[in-house]
Enzyme design. Structure first.
Site, mmCIF file in Angstrom:
data_model
loop_
_atom_site.group_PDB
_atom_site.id
_atom_site.type_symbol
_atom_site.label_atom_id
_atom_site.label_comp_id
_atom_site.label_asym_id
_atom_site.label_seq_id
_atom_site.Cartn_x
_atom_site.Cartn_y
_atom_site.Cartn_z
ATOM 1 N N LYS A 208 47.773 24.637 39.923
ATOM 2 C CA LYS A 208 47.682 23.435 39.090
ATOM 3 C C LYS A 208 49.090 23.001 38.671
ATOM 4 O O LYS A 208 49.453 21.849 38.772
ATOM 5 C CB LYS A 208 46.818 23.770 37.872
ATOM 6 C CG LYS A 208 46.548 22.629 36.941
ATOM 7 C CD LYS A 208 45.517 23.075 35.902
ATOM 8 C CE LYS A 208 45.379 22.052 34.800
ATOM 9 N NZ LYS A 208 44.396 22.469 33.790
ATOM 10 N N GLU A 214 53.724 34.093 40.631
ATOM 11 C CA GLU A 214 53.095 34.830 41.724
ATOM 12 C C GLU A 214 52.854 33.928 42.933
ATOM 13 O O GLU A 214 53.172 34.281 44.073
ATOM 14 C CB GLU A 214 51.749 35.412 41.270
ATOM 15 C CG GLU A 214 51.841 36.506 40.235
ATOM 16 C CD GLU A 214 51.785 35.975 38.813
ATOM 17 O OE1 GLU A 214 52.158 34.794 38.580
ATOM 18 O OE2 GLU A 214 51.392 36.753 37.928
ATOM 19 N N GLY A 270 41.829 25.775 34.745
ATOM 20 C CA GLY A 270 41.945 26.618 35.944
ATOM 21 C C GLY A 270 40.675 27.402 36.243
ATOM 22 O O GLY A 270 40.159 27.400 37.362
ATOM 23 N N ARG A 271 40.146 28.069 35.222
ATOM 24 C CA ARG A 271 38.981 28.939 35.466
ATOM 25 C C ARG A 271 37.678 28.161 35.607
ATOM 26 O O ARG A 271 36.631 28.749 35.820
ATOM 27 C CB ARG A 271 38.876 30.006 34.370
ATOM 28 C CG ARG A 271 38.878 29.474 32.956
ATOM 29 C CD ARG A 271 39.073 30.609 31.954
ATOM 30 N NE ARG A 271 39.214 30.123 30.586
ATOM 31 C CZ ARG A 271 40.354 29.710 30.047
ATOM 32 N NH1 ARG A 271 41.473 29.703 30.761
ATOM 33 N NH2 ARG A 271 40.405 29.313 28.794
ATOM 34 N N GLU A 356 38.913 34.974 29.216
ATOM 35 C CA GLU A 356 40.060 34.102 28.945
ATOM 36 C C GLU A 356 39.632 32.960 28.021
ATOM 37 O O GLU A 356 40.451 32.399 27.301
ATOM 38 C CB GLU A 356 40.631 33.554 30.266
ATOM 39 C CG GLU A 356 42.127 33.333 30.208
ATOM 40 C CD GLU A 356 42.755 33.102 31.578
ATOM 41 O OE1 GLU A 356 43.719 33.817 31.895
ATOM 42 O OE2 GLU A 356 42.305 32.212 32.308
ATOM 43 N N HIS A 387 24.680 54.372 40.857
ATOM 44 C CA HIS A 387 25.212 55.702 41.195
ATOM 45 C C HIS A 387 26.580 55.909 40.567
ATOM 46 O O HIS A 387 27.330 56.788 40.986
ATOM 47 C CB HIS A 387 25.272 55.865 42.711
ATOM 48 C CG HIS A 387 23.911 55.779 43.332
ATOM 49 N ND1 HIS A 387 23.167 56.899 43.656
ATOM 50 C CD2 HIS A 387 23.142 54.709 43.625
ATOM 51 C CE1 HIS A 387 21.995 56.516 44.145
ATOM 52 N NE2 HIS A 387 21.960 55.195 44.135
ATOM 53 N N LYS A 507 54.469 36.820 30.248
ATOM 54 C CA LYS A 507 55.249 36.084 31.259
ATOM 55 C C LYS A 507 56.714 35.988 30.827
ATOM 56 O O LYS A 507 57.631 36.183 31.628
ATOM 57 C CB LYS A 507 54.711 34.655 31.408
ATOM 58 C CG LYS A 507 53.384 34.532 32.116
ATOM 59 C CD LYS A 507 53.102 33.054 32.375
ATOM 60 C CE LYS A 507 51.642 32.793 32.663
ATOM 61 N NZ LYS A 507 51.286 31.383 32.678
HETATM 62 C C1 G6Q Z 1 42.794 29.656 34.045
HETATM 63 C C2 G6Q Z 1 44.164 29.939 33.727
HETATM 64 C C3 G6Q Z 1 44.904 30.693 34.801
HETATM 65 C C4 G6Q Z 1 45.465 29.830 35.907
HETATM 66 C C5 G6Q Z 1 46.480 30.641 36.692
HETATM 67 C C6 G6Q Z 1 47.065 29.886 37.830
HETATM 68 O O1 G6Q Z 1 42.054 29.013 33.350
HETATM 69 O O2 G6Q Z 1 44.793 28.784 33.336
HETATM 70 O O3 G6Q Z 1 44.148 31.722 35.372
HETATM 71 O O4 G6Q Z 1 44.443 29.350 36.718
HETATM 72 O O5 G6Q Z 1 47.485 31.083 35.833
HETATM 73 O O6 G6Q Z 1 47.711 28.747 37.366
HETATM 74 P P1 G6Q Z 1 48.204 27.642 38.365
HETATM 75 O O7 G6Q Z 1 47.004 27.065 39.030
HETATM 76 O O8 G6Q Z 1 48.943 26.636 37.547
HETATM 77 O O9 G6Q Z 1 49.084 28.331 39.368
#
Ligand code: G6Q
Length: 545
Positions: A208, A214, A270-271, A356, A387, A507
């Site tokens: 986003k 990462e 994002g989630r 989250e 199990h 971070k």
């Molecule tokens: C989700 C969070 C988080 C996000 C990641 C990736 O709700 O905001 O999990 O999706 O940190 O972020 P980017 O899509 O900006 O790389």
């Protein structure tokens, strides 16, 4: 400003007293006194049947929980979210993942503007692109067909499409290899790429912000891997990299053609973004039609959530049951147990969505909360869990409410396998609820000394969610069911469910430590003594390797 704190609402104290009164009531007695409860305490939405009769509740409990929902103004909050108001308070944004699965003829406005045309324009572009990759019309730089798709993203840009790809494998083009790389640990990328031919590999960089450490590290290394195999010809990037982002400039600066960028918007968390372009890898895998079926399933549950009265609104009821155990009966965790191997990533996906969102320690006005908020969410598919950790669910000292998810039909019936799977699902919920008394165990002839060990206390609450089959639509329905459950709990707990400031500090600190690791030298002034010693130890070990 919030007027009444969550635990000052009249229904809250009524529930606290009610919990005391009902705490020792056993599910055995509840069922004995009320044989119709399975009929009364179950409901349907779309293809989902939800049985919540094996919960430690009575009509009074439900009445008070629904009163709590009304006092917390759940319906008003829901309507505000669905109408595009800025319900993400700390980031001043609308929260409109529901708009992503809304049909074109249903306007959804953000700041006065209908966003549906833009949503559908992106969906159409995604569909055209997916078809082009699937048909072989979109080729790699050297003219080879794309056979591998690697999604580079993390968190919300990884867990949703990764989970859904696994869930919908029966619908996927089996000639395509689809992989998800998220971890900054180089092992993840290296293992994902080790048997792939760069000339046949397409990377979808999903971020986003397009700044996530990462994802940027993985995208940079993937680009180097590709160029090393294709004579360092930068022109290859255009055929092997596409991006999903809200940050057009970041995408361009990385070297990806803005024409190969699939857009989404700041009102998609994002989630909660699987239904947006973040799901591009999934659409390439299963095709646009199946992807749209998933969106249709989400929309079915969105409508249910928007329209069903609170006492028959399944996300609301499931949310209230979660609140009941978390705040009044002391449960700290919630298990999600899909009896379907294809859903093996579903608990991990929900873990992010839930933890989250509602793992917050201050209310919407920034005041520390005096009540428990989101539980730890966890789980594994059945029957594997049986199990492993089910021992604790049956006889441990913690109360762990659990969701059992099952499907009447399997994609792979294989002899008796599916009947065995379903028999286990039902057996577990039965055993958890009703247990086995000491008297029963003794009567069956167990030695006296062993009898307590073989006794099952029961009274362990479960929800059972059944659907005909795990189809794209049913997956969409399940996802939306849980999304709205999380929303309702956030309203009751009065927390900001749509931010995630708690991930920031790590971070920042990682940035400082990375500089020290790059320099090969610990800053004697920085960090606490433990962290400094550990850093020095790592530096020593890595030099001696
Ligand atoms: C989700 C969070 C988080 C996000 C990641 C990736 O709700 O905001 O999990 O999706 O940190 O972020 P980017 O899509 O900006 O790389």
């Amino acid at each position: 400003m919030t007027t009444k704190r969550a635990d000052h609402r009249p229904a809250w104290s009524a529930l606290a007293s009610h919990a005391e009164a009902i705490r020792d009531t056993h599910l055995r007695d509840l069922f004995r006194k009320d044989p119709d409860r399975a009929e009364r305490y179950s409901g349907t939405a779309g293809d989902l049947l939800v049985d919540y009769s094996k919960h430690r509740i009575t009509d009074e409990t439900l009445k008070l929980l629904l009163q709590l929902a009304r006092e917390a103004k759940v319906a008003k909050a829901r309507d505000a979210m669905l109408a595009g108001e800025s319900v993400n308070l700390t980031e001043k944004r609308a929260v409109l993942h529901t708009a992503l699965r809304s049909p074109p003829d249903r306007p959804v406005r953000v700041g006065g503007e209908d966003v549906t045309p833009a949503v559908h324009a992106v969906l159409d572009r995604m569909a055209a692109f997916s078809e082009a990759v699937r048909s072989g019309e979109w080729r790699g730089h050297t003219g080879r067909k794309i056979r591998n798709v690697v999604n580079l993203g993390i968190g919300g840009s990884d867990l949703g499409p990764g989970m859904a790809y696994e869930a919908l494998r029966p619908y996927a083009d089996r000639d395509l290899v689809v992989r998800y790389v998220s971890n900054v640990d180089g092992t993840h990328l290296a293992e994902a790429l080790h048997d792939l031919d760069p000339a046949e590999t397409l990377f979808i960089v999903v971020s986003k912000t397009f700044t996530t450490q990462e994802t940027m590290a993985n995208a940079t290394s993937a680009r180097a891997w590709l160029l090393a195999a294709l004579n360092d010809d930068e022109a290859a990037i255009a055929r092997h990299f596409v991006a999903v982002s809200t940050n057009a400039r970041g995408v361009r600066d990385f070297g990806i053609d803005p024409a190969s960028m699939f857009e989404f918007w700041d009102w998609v968390g994002g989630r909660y973004s699987l239904a947006s372009a973040v799901g591009l890898s999934l659409m390439v895998a299963i095709g646009p039609e199946a992807f749209r079926e998933m969106l249709g399933g989400m929309h079915t549950l969105d409508r249910h959530f928007a329209e069903a009265p609170l006492d028959r609104n399944l996300p609301v009821i499931l949310a209230l049951l979660g609140v009941w155990y978390r705040n009044f009966l002391g449960a700290a965790t919630h298990a999600v147990l899909p009896y379907d191997q294809y859903l093996h990533r579903f608990p991990a996906y929900l873990q992010q969505a839930d933890m989250e969102s509602n793992g917050k320690g201050v209310d919407r006005d920034g005041r520390p909360v005096a009540w428990a908020t989101g539980p730890v969410v966890w789980g594994e598919p059945g029957t594997n869990g049986q199990h492993a950790f089910f021992q604790l669910l049956h006889q441990g000292t913690d109360l762990v409410p659990a969701d059992f998810i099952g499907f009447a039909r399997s994609h792979h019936p294989l002899g008796r396998h599916h009947r065995m799977l379903l028999a286990n699902l039902l057996a577990q919920t039965e055993a958890l609820a009703f247990g086995r008394t000491l008297e029963d165990v003794l009567e069956e002839g167990a030695p006296k000394a062993l009898a307590p060990h073989r006794t099952f206390p029961g009274n362990r609450p479960t929800t059972t969610i059944l659907a005909p089959q795990l189809t794209p639509s049913v997956l969409g329905q399940l996802i939306a069911l849980y999304e709205h459950r999380i929303f309702v709990q956030g309203v009751i707990w009065d927390v900001c469910s749509y931010d995630q400031w708690g991930v920031e500090l790590g971070k920042v600190l990682a940035g400082r430590l990375l500089a020290e690791l790059d320099a090969g030298k610990a800053d004697p002034e920085a960090h606490d003594p433990s962290t400094r010693r550990l850093l020095e130890h790592i530096l020593t070990l890595s030099k001696s390797g």
